[in-house]
Design an enzyme around this catalytic site. Structure first.
Site, PDB file in Angstrom:
ATOM      1  CB  CYS A   1      -3.240 -41.922  76.085  1.00 50.18           C
ATOM      2  SG  CYS A   1      -2.622 -40.353  76.670  1.00 50.18           S
TER       3      CYS A   1
ATOM      4  CB  CYS B   1      -2.336 -37.124  73.785  1.00 44.34           C
ATOM      5  SG  CYS B   1      -3.225 -37.556  75.270  1.00 44.34           S
TER       6      CYS B   1
END
Length: 137
Positions: free
Chosen positions: A46, A48
């Protein structure tokens, strides 16, 4: 399962900086049962993870005077059995990736879940970890 060609560069960001991969449930249990401190980074594809989690962990490790005895990582969606075993050591917290855990003498002492990573800067994550290293390492 994510394809290896996607995952390997993201793994290398940590392994090239001294993180040991935990690839089997037995290796997870063996490592987390050791005396001292173990940092576990549950890596992820992901944004993040790429934007703040991995950079924050690396920043904390690079700048801290006190460091965990062991730096380890497993990749969610790729190192499935190992991540599943790590998560048994993180209970009662629900599954989270990315996530960052600090264990001392086999006990979870600090945990940063995905919701604590999303929307935060790498510097903020590093600051959080530096405080944990100072307290437990």
């Amino acid at each position: 399962m994510y394809p290896a060609e996607l995952v390997m560069p993201m793994k290398a960001e940590l392994t090239d900086n001294g993180f040991e991969e935990l690839l089997t449930p037995a290796k997870v249990d063996e490592t987390l049962s050791k005396a001292g401190t173990t940092l576990v980074m549950i890596n992820s594809v992901c944004g993040c993870s790429a934007g703040t989690a991995r950079p924050g962990v690396l920043m904390a490790v690079a700048t801290s005077e006190k460091k965990p005895d062991r730096l380890t990582t497993s990749f969610a969606g790729f190192d499935g059995d190992a991540v599943k075993q790590i998560r048994t050591h993180l209970l009662p917290y629900p599954p989270s990736s990315p996530a960052i855990a600090l264990f001392k003498d086999g006990q979870l002492v600090h945990f940063i879940e995905r919701h604590m990573i999303e929307g935060r800067s790498a510097q903020l994550i590093a600051t959080n970890l530096l405080a944990a290293f100072d307290e437990y390492c």
